[in-house]
Design a protein around this motif. Sequence first.
Motif, PDB file in Angstrom:
ATOM      1  N   ALA A   1     -75.106 -22.269-125.582  1.00  0.00           N
ATOM      2  CA  ALA A   1     -74.498 -22.390-124.259  1.00  0.00           C
ATOM      3  C   ALA A   1     -74.047 -23.815-123.972  1.00  0.00           C
ATOM      4  N   GLY A   2     -74.467 -24.733-124.821  1.00  0.00           N
ATOM      5  CA  GLY A   2     -73.981 -26.101-124.660  1.00  0.00           C
ATOM      6  C   GLY A   2     -75.017 -27.136-124.274  1.00  0.00           C
ATOM      7  N   MET A   3     -76.263 -26.750-124.208  1.00  0.00           N
ATOM      8  CA  MET A   3     -77.276 -27.746-123.875  1.00  0.00           C
ATOM      9  C   MET A   3     -77.385 -28.758-125.004  1.00  0.00           C
ATOM     10  N   MET A   4     -77.529 -30.014-124.639  1.00  0.00           N
ATOM     11  CA  MET A   4     -77.696 -31.034-125.666  1.00  0.00           C
ATOM     12  C   MET A   4     -78.561 -32.168-125.156  1.00  0.00           C
ATOM     13  N   PHE A   5     -79.405 -32.669-126.032  1.00  0.00           N
ATOM     14  CA  PHE A   5     -80.361 -33.700-125.651  1.00  0.00           C
ATOM     15  C   PHE A   5     -80.781 -34.447-126.900  1.00  0.00           C
TER      16      PHE A   5
ATOM     17  N   ALA B   1     -87.163 -18.734-130.947  1.00  0.00           N
ATOM     18  CA  ALA B   1     -86.016 -19.087-131.781  1.00  0.00           C
ATOM     19  C   ALA B   1     -84.720 -18.678-131.088  1.00  0.00           C
ATOM     20  N   CYS B   2     -84.681 -17.443-130.651  1.00  0.00           N
ATOM     21  CA  CYS B   2     -83.473 -16.939-130.007  1.00  0.00           C
ATOM     22  C   CYS B   2     -83.244 -17.584-128.646  1.00  0.00           C
ATOM     23  N   ARG B   3     -84.328 -17.857-127.944  1.00  0.00           N
ATOM     24  CA  ARG B   3     -84.164 -18.485-126.631  1.00  0.00           C
ATOM     25  C   ARG B   3     -83.609 -19.893-126.785  1.00  0.00           C
ATOM     26  N   PHE B   4     -84.086 -20.584-127.791  1.00  0.00           N
ATOM     27  CA  PHE B   4     -83.611 -21.953-128.002  1.00  0.00           C
ATOM     28  C   PHE B   4     -82.163 -21.960-128.481  1.00  0.00           C
ATOM     29  N   ARG B   5     -81.848 -21.039-129.366  1.00  0.00           N
ATOM     30  CA  ARG B   5     -80.473 -20.946-129.847  1.00  0.00           C
ATOM     31  C   ARG B   5     -79.534 -20.620-128.696  1.00  0.00           C
ATOM     32  N   GLN B   6     -80.019 -19.796-127.780  1.00  0.00           N
ATOM     33  CA  GLN B   6     -79.238 -19.490-126.596  1.00  0.00           C
ATOM     34  C   GLN B   6     -78.911 -20.771-125.824  1.00  0.00           C
ATOM     35  N   CYS B   7     -79.867 -21.656-125.770  1.00  0.00           N
ATOM     36  CA  CYS B   7     -79.664 -22.933-125.075  1.00  0.00           C
ATOM     37  C   CYS B   7     -78.552 -23.746-125.727  1.00  0.00           C
ATOM     38  N   THR B   8     -78.682 -23.940-127.006  1.00  0.00           N
ATOM     39  CA  THR B   8     -77.709 -24.769-127.718  1.00  0.00           C
ATOM     40  C   THR B   8     -76.337 -24.101-127.750  1.00  0.00           C
TER      41      THR B   8
ATOM     42  N   ASN C   1     -78.640 -29.526-116.170  1.00  0.00           N
ATOM     43  CA  ASN C   1     -79.700 -30.107-116.983  1.00  0.00           C
ATOM     44  C   ASN C   1     -79.275 -30.160-118.445  1.00  0.00           C
ATOM     45  N   TYR C   2     -79.290 -31.338-118.989  1.00  0.00           N
ATOM     46  CA  TYR C   2     -78.907 -31.499-120.385  1.00  0.00           C
ATOM     47  C   TYR C   2     -77.556 -30.850-120.657  1.00  0.00           C
ATOM     48  N   ASN C   3     -76.658 -31.153-119.741  1.00  0.00           N
ATOM     49  CA  ASN C   3     -75.259 -30.747-119.916  1.00  0.00           C
ATOM     50  C   ASN C   3     -74.967 -29.286-119.616  1.00  0.00           C
ATOM     51  N   LEU C   4     -75.932 -28.601-119.006  1.00  0.00           N
ATOM     52  CA  LEU C   4     -75.681 -27.197-118.676  1.00  0.00           C
ATOM     53  C   LEU C   4     -76.362 -26.835-117.363  1.00  0.00           C
TER      54      LEU C   4
END
Lengths: 174, 174
Positions: free
Chosen positions: A97-101, A88-95, A44-47
């Motif tokens: 890790a490589g998620m992108m949208f 904030a931290c959960r979202f940063r974890q996403c990015t 999903n979204y590259n991850l």
Amino acid sequence: MCISTESSACSSTSASPNLPTSPSSQVATFRKCTLCPRIAYTTNYNLLTCDACKMFFRRIVILNKSYTCKYENRCRASGKSLVIACKACRFRQCTDAGMMFRPNFSEVQTPEPSELEAFVRNVVWLDARRGKNMKFKFTDEDFSLSDVLENRPMKLVTRVCATTGWLLKEGKLL
Amino acid sequence: MCISTESSACSSTSASPNLPTSPSSQVATFRKCTLCPRIAYTTNYNLLTCDACKMFFRRIVILNKSYTCKYENRCRASGKSLVIACKACRFRQCTDAGMMFRPNFSEVQTPEPSELEAFVRNVVWLDARRGKNMKFKFTDEDFSLSDVLENRPMKLVTRVCATTGWLLKEGKLL
DNA sequence: CCTTAGAACATGTTCTGAT
DNA sequence: TATCAGAACATGTTCTAAG
Ligand SMILES: [Zn+2]
Ligand SMILES: [Zn+2]
Ligand SMILES: [Zn+2]
Ligand SMILES: [Zn+2]
């Protein structure tokens, strides 16, 4: 255990909370979400993530929200929670890790809170005016809300489903 | 442990998932939900429950839904789930434990699915007619949707918040 | 102050359609 | 058929206000 970060095939029937279960019957194959203990069925979204993490990430991007960690930007999933409570931290974890949208309409810059309020007021006002005018006078003026609804930012509630033509609720406000 | 079915005072700070935590600082008092492991802060619909169980019960009543157990009406909370996955059994657990909620407008009988569809079509049609007429002719006819929206059943999405005047989303559909 | 129904908001799960 | 974005649906958490 039946969890694997790699592509090793695992099995599960259909435990409601998308958590791995003991390999009873060979049904579906899955891997572990990169971000939490849940099962990940697809990329999903590259991850490779579970659907919960997918939607968490998607909503923040779509609604163009941003959060600030109250601590040291090092929050972790605590207790029985599967994910980081701090957005904030959960979202940063996403990015991280490589998620992108990047939505198509991303050029639509962030409306200020005041702009958003103004938008809502506009709609309300236009609707009210329409209600009045159509009772007391004849006019060619276009009272439709299309002007306002046209290139509206995704963060607004009033999106129309392309397929059903109904209003969506994702954008809140309703 | 800090959980008690009785009224013994317990403490908690603010763990997001409403699960009991170790008694660190004396802040709020609570007891255990009658129906699940979560914390119960107040009585809801005549029973001491957590807010999740409260809303689960409320929504089924409000939306006038009913479910049938696919098994033996003996489903239990399984695995890491805090509640019974089977809605029929979870709801029966609520009523068996003594929860009760009879909305004022309960005399409004269950509309048939066809009626519901008809209602939606009515609204759509009325709105479309209004859009047309207000452009091409002058009229005193009342194009408001009040006729339709009047004594509408609670199960419909299109409820107007008494305070804000905005549409609510609880009723689904929107 | 309390209590608690209900609204509002946030998150998680499943379904659908396009590719 | 497999993948996955997005819609739709379901559930959980927090806030507000009336009594
Ligand atoms: Zn995840
Ligand atoms: Zn943080
Ligand atoms: Zn409960
Ligand atoms: Zn059951």
